[in-house]
Design a protein around this motif. Structure first.
Motif, mmCIF file in Angstrom:
data_model
loop_
_atom_site.group_PDB
_atom_site.id
_atom_site.type_symbol
_atom_site.label_atom_id
_atom_site.label_comp_id
_atom_site.label_asym_id
_atom_site.label_seq_id
_atom_site.Cartn_x
_atom_site.Cartn_y
_atom_site.Cartn_z
ATOM 1 N N ALA A 186 0.796 -1.223 0.000
ATOM 2 C CA ALA A 186 0.000 0.000 0.000
ATOM 3 C C ALA A 186 0.829 1.273 0.000
ATOM 4 N N TRP A 187 2.154 1.147 -0.152
ATOM 5 C CA TRP A 187 3.023 2.319 -0.217
ATOM 6 C C TRP A 187 3.923 2.203 -1.443
ATOM 7 N N VAL A 188 4.254 3.348 -2.019
ATOM 8 C CA VAL A 188 5.094 3.345 -3.206
ATOM 9 C C VAL A 188 6.324 4.221 -2.975
ATOM 10 N N VAL A 189 7.463 3.712 -3.400
ATOM 11 C CA VAL A 189 8.704 4.496 -3.439
ATOM 12 C C VAL A 189 8.831 4.992 -4.875
ATOM 13 N N ASP A 190 8.471 6.226 -5.091
ATOM 14 C CA ASP A 190 8.411 6.816 -6.433
ATOM 15 C C ASP A 190 9.741 7.512 -6.717
ATOM 16 N N ILE A 191 10.527 6.935 -7.651
ATOM 17 C CA ILE A 191 11.866 7.450 -7.945
ATOM 18 C C ILE A 191 11.895 8.052 -9.343
#
Length: 469
Positions: A186-191
């Motif tokens: 439910a969490w995203v590491v947006d790079i």
């Protein structure tokens, strides 16, 4: 001579110009004879299979069949001329006259590409993106290299990489992200990589290529393209890093660079999706996301010698981030694809420009450019799973068109006559024509809904973004 016969004859002449000549028959533009590229040293390559050694890659690149396919693709892509001013239409004739010498120079490692022409285009989220336009000749040669290397390399890339790969699309990347979210991450590491295409390290890139291929002519040709430089405002600046966006070969080389990142993420067991320089890693908690962001940032800086754009990268809920123009709903059991707010804003800005009331165009004149944009936009964003948003956009477009009509009717007497002619009662027509409200307010009035109903725009041929099947 008929046009059909002339076309066939031109094709035969072009095919002959692609065929290798006998020793001494073709001379390069810099003199000398064609020397076949050869190498006595071979090393293990991930693109080679067990069995007999593969022939030189450049022999496959310069085969008549591959060159015809490359020329066809360049002609289909069209595009602007480079620094030499040659157009795509002029390329076949130029190749007929000069290809033998060009081919010899490539095989000898003496071919020198021309600098790319630097142009800037606005980014959707602000700022300018720098693009490089190679000459059509260099686009043709790059395309020929791409057709061969893509077949040799693509199957070695990560299954989580979707950008610029045959048989893969942005829609598939968005679906993969949706599956990761649905699995409970439910969490995203947006790079987002900062100026990625401008900062690729040439030495690291060439090292990666030489791990896969050992054809000296190929290595020299790619190095020449990386070092060709750019022409900006009439001045040529040599390239010490970066792979200019705009050339056919640039996306493949970029995927090669970032394949190292993909393999590292797979090694660490992360669920991720990458499309070009946009990479999303999906995790179960914010704490895990912050830990992943720190670790991946170090890897990108220390190993890839690249930088993360801190202003565009974050650890957040997927519904609060955008990926390839889409976002995701954060309610219900299954996340749904929705259009990112930024994409909706850009859509409205574009439609406002196409339906500007002061353009001095009739509704019929506006139709063609508006329909062209709506079809393209619908082909991409129609992939969303929120039809209510598309319906509201259609309603908004119809209001814009009513504004145009109201403005073009100009004054009260003309407006009264147009409303009455279209079935509005005289009292309502007089009341509306004499209103002090502006066009946007009037566009939602009962009178204009009667005079300019939705079916009128359908009869006029105005496209809808929501297609009911």
């Amino acid at each position: 001579m008929t046009a059909k016969r002339q076309h066939k004859q031109d094709g035969q002449q072009l095919e002959l110009s692609f065929a290798p000549r006998a020793e001494g028959e073709a001379r390069s533009e810099i003199g000398g004879r064609v020397e076949a590229a050869s190498s006595t040293h071979r090393h293990e390559s991930p693109t080679e299979s067990c069995g007999s050694p593969l022939p030189g890659v450049m022999q496959e690149v310069l085969s008549a069949e591959n060159l015809r396919a490359a020329l066809k693709q360049v002609q289909a892509n069209k595009g602007s001329p480079g620094v030499d001013g040659m157009t795509v239409e002029e390329l076949p004739g130029y190749l007929k006259a000069h290809w033998p010498g060009i081919r010899e120079a490539i095989l000898r490692g003496n071919y020198r590409p021309q600098p790319v022409k630097r142009v800037e285009i606005p980014k959707p989220d602000g700022g300018m993106r720098k693009l490089g336009i190679p000459t059509v000749l260099d686009r043709f040669i790059q395309q020929a290299v791409l057709l061969v290397l893509q077949k040799r390399w693509d199957h070695t890339f990560s299954q989580s990489s979707y950008g610029f790969r045959p048989g893969r699309s942005a829609h598939q990347a968005v679906e993969a992200a949706q599956r990761h979210i649905a699995s409970g991450r439910a969490w995203v590491v947006d790079i987002d990589l900062e100026k990625f295409f401008d900062r690729v390290n040439h030495d690291r890139l060439m090292s990666r290529i030489m791990q896969r291929e050992n054809d000296k002519a190929l290595i020299k040709l790619i190095r020449a393209y990386l070092s060709a430089g750019v022409m900006e405002n009439g001045v040529v600046v040599l390239s010490e890093e970066g792979t200019p966006q705009g050339g056919p070969l640039s996306p493949l080389l970029s995927n090669l660079v970032l394949d190292e990142l993909d393999k590292e993420l797979e090694k660490r067991g992360h669920a991720f999706v990458r499309y070009a320089d946009d990479c999303n890693i999906y995790v179960a908690s914010e704490r895990a996301g912050q830990r992943v962001m720190a670790g991946v940032s170090r890897f990108i800086a220390e190993r890839l010698k690249l930088k993360i754009n801190r202003s565009k990268s974050a650890v957040d809920r997927p519904g609060k981030r955008k990926f390839l123009g889409f976002s995701f709903t954060s309610f219900g059991r299954e996340p749904k694809r929705r259009i990112a707010p930024q994409a909706l804003t850009r859509f409205k800005e574009k439609v406002k420009g196409l339906t500007r009331r002061t353009r001095g165009q009739s509704l019929r004149q506006m139709k063609q450019p508006l329909n062209l944009y709506l079809r393209g936009w619908r082909g991409y964003f129609g992939f969303c799973q929120t039809p209510s948003v598309l319906k509201s956009l259609d309603e908004w477009i119809r209001r814009r068109l009513r504004c145009v009509a109201w403005k073009q009717w100009k004054r009260g007497p003309r407006r009264f006559a147009e409303l009455a002619k279209r079935g509005v009662s005289r009292n309502l027509a007089a009341q509306t024509a004499g209103s002090c409200h502006g066009p946007w307010r009037i566009s939602k009035s009962p009178a204009l809904s009667i005079a300019l109903p939705n079916r009128l725009w359908d009869l006029l041929g105005i496209e809808r973004v929501l297609v009911v099947r």
